[in-house]
Design a protein around this motif. Sequence first.
Motif, PDB file in Angstrom:
ATOM      1  N   ALA A   1      65.716  45.402  50.828  1.00  0.00           N
ATOM      2  CA  ALA A   1      65.060  45.054  49.295  1.00  0.00           C
ATOM      3  C   ALA A   1      63.970  44.034  49.535  1.00  0.00           C
ATOM      4  CB  ALA A   1      66.594  44.057  48.338  1.00  0.00           C
ATOM      5  N   GLY A   2      64.134  43.724  50.202  1.00  0.00           N
ATOM      6  CA  GLY A   2      63.865  42.131  50.866  1.00  0.00           C
ATOM      7  C   GLY A   2      62.119  43.006  51.480  1.00  0.00           C
ATOM      8  N   TRP A   3      62.036  43.839  52.565  1.00  0.00           N
ATOM      9  CA  TRP A   3      61.595  44.285  53.112  1.00  0.00           C
ATOM     10  C   TRP A   3      60.272  45.174  51.611  1.00  0.00           C
ATOM     11  CZ3 TRP A   3      58.176  43.368  56.568  1.00  0.00           C
ATOM     12  CH2 TRP A   3      58.606  42.813  58.073  1.00  0.00           C
ATOM     13  N   THR A   4      61.080  45.795  50.372  1.00  0.00           N
ATOM     14  CA  THR A   4      60.243  46.322  49.126  1.00  0.00           C
ATOM     15  C   THR A   4      59.425  45.175  48.474  1.00  0.00           C
ATOM     16  OG1 THR A   4      62.035  47.723  49.672  1.00  0.00           O
ATOM     17  CG2 THR A   4      60.649  47.713  47.706  1.00  0.00           C
TER      18      THR A   4
ATOM     19  N   ALA B   1      50.475  51.309  44.504  1.00  0.00           N
ATOM     20  CA  ALA B   1      51.676  51.729  45.114  1.00  0.00           C
ATOM     21  C   ALA B   1      50.746  52.776  46.584  1.00  0.00           C
ATOM     22  CB  ALA B   1      51.738  53.266  44.032  1.00  0.00           C
ATOM     23  N   PRO B   2      49.623  53.114  46.013  1.00  0.00           N
ATOM     24  CA  PRO B   2      49.514  54.276  48.059  1.00  0.00           C
ATOM     25  C   PRO B   2      49.348  52.937  48.829  1.00  0.00           C
ATOM     26  CG  PRO B   2      47.331  54.315  46.196  1.00  0.00           C
ATOM     27  CD  PRO B   2      49.177  53.642  45.451  1.00  0.00           C
ATOM     28  N   VAL B   3      48.822  51.403  48.809  1.00  0.00           N
ATOM     29  CA  VAL B   3      49.171  50.438  49.529  1.00  0.00           C
ATOM     30  C   VAL B   3      50.343  50.211  50.089  1.00  0.00           C
ATOM     31  CG1 VAL B   3      48.430  48.513  49.958  1.00  0.00           C
ATOM     32  CG2 VAL B   3      47.059  49.923  48.921  1.00  0.00           C
ATOM     33  N   ALA B   4      51.108  49.884  48.755  1.00  0.00           N
ATOM     34  CA  ALA B   4      52.751  49.313  49.370  1.00  0.00           C
ATOM     35  C   ALA B   4      53.360  51.480  50.567  1.00  0.00           C
ATOM     36  CB  ALA B   4      53.216  49.447  47.991  1.00  0.00           C
TER      37      ALA B   4
ATOM     38  N   GLN C   1      56.383  44.441  51.104  1.00  0.00           N
ATOM     39  CA  GLN C   1      55.744  45.465  50.574  1.00  0.00           C
ATOM     40  C   GLN C   1      54.916  45.215  48.972  1.00  0.00           C
ATOM     41  OE1 GLN C   1      57.825  48.637  52.499  1.00  0.00           O
ATOM     42  NE2 GLN C   1      58.043  47.715  54.773  1.00  0.00           N
ATOM     43  N   ALA C   2      55.528  45.580  48.470  1.00  0.00           N
ATOM     44  CA  ALA C   2      55.207  45.347  47.003  1.00  0.00           C
ATOM     45  C   ALA C   2      54.253  43.932  46.345  1.00  0.00           C
ATOM     46  CB  ALA C   2      56.389  45.468  45.351  1.00  0.00           C
ATOM     47  N   ALA C   3      54.561  42.788  47.116  1.00  0.00           N
ATOM     48  CA  ALA C   3      53.717  42.093  46.391  1.00  0.00           C
ATOM     49  C   ALA C   3      52.558  41.957  47.582  1.00  0.00           C
ATOM     50  CB  ALA C   3      54.345  40.230  47.104  1.00  0.00           C
ATOM     51  N   LEU C   4      52.503  42.504  48.881  1.00  0.00           N
ATOM     52  CA  LEU C   4      51.259  42.116  49.424  1.00  0.00           C
ATOM     53  C   LEU C   4      49.857  43.688  48.961  1.00  0.00           C
ATOM     54  CD1 LEU C   4      49.455  40.852  51.887  1.00  0.00           C
ATOM     55  CD2 LEU C   4      51.569  42.517  53.666  1.00  0.00           C
ATOM     56  N   SER C   5      50.416  44.827  48.521  1.00  0.00           N
ATOM     57  CA  SER C   5      50.075  45.049  47.745  1.00  0.00           C
ATOM     58  C   SER C   5      49.941  45.186  46.722  1.00  0.00           C
ATOM     59  CB  SER C   5      50.900  46.188  47.879  1.00  0.00           C
ATOM     60  OG  SER C   5      52.021  46.765  46.706  1.00  0.00           O
ATOM     61  N   LEU C   6      50.232  44.449  45.716  1.00  0.00           N
ATOM     62  CA  LEU C   6      49.803  43.658  44.724  1.00  0.00           C
ATOM     63  C   LEU C   6      48.387  42.426  45.071  1.00  0.00           C
ATOM     64  CD1 LEU C   6      52.305  42.821  42.354  1.00  0.00           C
ATOM     65  CD2 LEU C   6      50.413  44.498  41.626  1.00  0.00           C
ATOM     66  N   ALA C   7      48.756  42.041  45.768  1.00  0.00           N
ATOM     67  CA  ALA C   7      47.210  40.840  46.375  1.00  0.00           C
ATOM     68  C   ALA C   7      46.212  41.875  46.752  1.00  0.00           C
ATOM     69  CB  ALA C   7      48.033  40.061  47.477  1.00  0.00           C
ATOM     70  N   VAL C   8      46.592  41.851  47.529  1.00  0.00           N
ATOM     71  CA  VAL C   8      45.474  43.479  48.465  1.00  0.00           C
ATOM     72  C   VAL C   8      44.615  44.099  46.820  1.00  0.00           C
ATOM     73  CG1 VAL C   8      44.495  45.645  49.057  1.00  0.00           C
ATOM     74  CG2 VAL C   8      46.348  43.950  50.385  1.00  0.00           C
ATOM     75  N   VAL C   9      45.839  44.786  46.748  1.00  0.00           N
ATOM     76  CA  VAL C   9      44.663  45.210  45.654  1.00  0.00           C
ATOM     77  C   VAL C   9      43.655  44.219  43.888  1.00  0.00           C
ATOM     78  CG1 VAL C   9      45.718  47.134  45.114  1.00  0.00           C
ATOM     79  CG2 VAL C   9      46.939  45.610  43.141  1.00  0.00           C
ATOM     80  N   GLU C  10      44.277  43.021  44.104  1.00  0.00           N
ATOM     81  CA  GLU C  10      43.435  42.134  43.088  1.00  0.00           C
ATOM     82  C   GLU C  10      42.585  41.465  43.944  1.00  0.00           C
ATOM     83  OE1 GLU C  10      43.743  40.993  40.454  1.00  0.00           O
ATOM     84  OE2 GLU C  10      45.281  42.144  39.707  1.00  0.00           O
TER      85      GLU C  10
END
Length: 77
Positions: free
Chosen positions: A13-16, A38-41, A19-28
């Motif tokens: 759960a921690g890694w998920t 989703a593909p970034v995660a 990864q979700a938070a980092l992927s959202l930051a990247v796309v922003e």
Amino acid sequence: MKKQLLLDLAERAGWTGAQAALSLAVVELADVPVWWAAPVALALSSAKGWVAGRLGRKGTASTLPAGADPASLARGV
């Protein structure tokens, strides 16, 4: 619940979440549509598994210590 199962659940759960938070930051930051998260995660998850498999115990992508990893305990590692 067994301690190993709870640790495994918390690790996943921690890694998920990370990864979700980092992927959202990247796309922003990249100013691209949010569906790209989703593909970034997925790429982040694959990279984490690959790195953990090389740096951690053979045959597992876990980052838990060997004594807490259910996969290691099942194999008797």
